[in-house]
Scaffold this active site. Structure first.
Site, PDB file in Angstrom:
ATOM      1  N   ASP A 184       0.846  -1.201   0.000  1.00 26.11           N
ATOM      2  CA  ASP A 184       0.000   0.000   0.000  1.00 26.11           C
ATOM      3  C   ASP A 184       0.878   1.247   0.000  1.00 26.11           C
ATOM      4  OD1 ASP A 184      -2.121  -1.720   0.236  1.00 26.11           O
ATOM      5  OD2 ASP A 184      -2.259  -1.514   2.425  1.00 26.11           O
TER       6      ASP A 184
HETATM    7  N1  URA Z   1      -1.134  -5.964   3.842  1.00 27.48           N
HETATM    8  C1  URA Z   1      -1.660  -4.709   3.875  1.00 27.48           C
HETATM    9  O1  URA Z   1      -2.693  -4.474   4.460  1.00 27.48           O
HETATM   10  N2  URA Z   1      -0.977  -3.754   3.263  1.00 27.48           N
HETATM   11  C2  URA Z   1       0.193  -3.933   2.626  1.00 27.48           C
HETATM   12  O2  URA Z   1       0.771  -2.992   2.079  1.00 27.48           O
HETATM   13  C3  URA Z   1       0.714  -5.248   2.591  1.00 27.48           C
HETATM   14  C4  URA Z   1       0.032  -6.242   3.208  1.00 27.48           C
END
Ligand code: URA
Length: 231
Positions: free
Chosen positions: A106
């Site tokens: 993310d």
């Molecule tokens: N899980 C998440 O919620 N976000 C990420 O960036 C990676 C794994």
């Protein structure tokens, strides 16, 4: 012969060494590079990656078609090759050979992500059948409970078609934990914690397959790695 095998000398050099494109140009001007035994002086010279013998500082380079980078992704950067609004992970590595990220983090997640031009490896590692271990450090708004540790180990419904695969939740202190998952669904870690009414305040991927984010790579920095280092 594919057109990909004929490339500029400075591009060849920067893609096969740690030199940036501009440092590769300087190295050629400073007579540190030979092509088929002759000193090179023109960075734009075309070389054949399959047949030409190229040396840098007296050492012969062996051309590798696929390249792999381990990037320590900072927050605020998207896991994409291009984006209209945000900087991408690909903007943080040399642009001589176009690469893309294997999987996604993310925008606000930091940590280890692999960039490559190896489509097959990327496909293999992100396929649902391939369960590559991914370990995250998470800071939460509330405590990690024993119940959560048990539920993560057993698997639970967090809004996907199937329950989560068994995951390892390790408490670091009250509201900090390491979580190791073997799948990679959209926002998976945040959604798993959300099931227990926990907000993830900070998330960092600390390992992926055999790769570990040690202190040697600062946030926003990268290093070249080999395929065998990954899995
Ligand atoms: N899980 C998440 O919620 N976000 C990420 O960036 C990676 C794994």
């Amino acid at each position: 012969m594919s057109s990909k095998t004929i490339i500029r000398l400075d591009k060849y050099l920067s893609s096969q060494t740690k030199l940036s494109r501009s440092d590769a140009v300087k190295a050629i001007y400073h007579h540190k590079v030979t092509v088929n035994g002759k000193m090179a002086s023109d960075p734009a010279m075309k070389v054949n990656t399959e047949t030409d013998v190229i040396t840098f500082n007296g050492e012969e380079l062996s051309y590798e078609e696929f390249i792999y980078y381990l990037l320590n992704k900072p927050a605020g950067v998207v896991s994409a090759t291009e984006d209209k609004e945000y900087k991408t992970v690909c903007d943080l590595v040399p642009k001589d050979i176009p690469v893309f990220p294997i999987g996604r983090l993310d925008i606000d997640t930091e940590g280890l992500i692999v960039l490559t031009n190896d489509g097959k490896l990327s496909h293999d590692l992100t396929s649902p059948k391939k369960h590559v271990d991914k370990k995250y450090y998470a800071k939460l708004d509330k405590d990690v409970t024993d119940e959560m540790i048990k539920a993560f180990a057993e698997g639970f419904d967090y809004g996907e078609d199937k329950p989560s695969l068994p995951a390892l939740l390790e408490r670091k202190c009250e509201n900090e934990a390491y979580v190791t998952i073997h799948e990679g669904k959209f926002h998976q870690v945040k959604r798993m914690f959300k099931t227990f009414d926990r907000e993830v305040l900070y998330l960092q991927r600390v390992s992926f397959g055999k790769l570990i984010l040690d202190g040697s790579i600062a946030t926003g920095e990268y290093k070249k790695i080999k395929k065998e280092d990954i899995i």
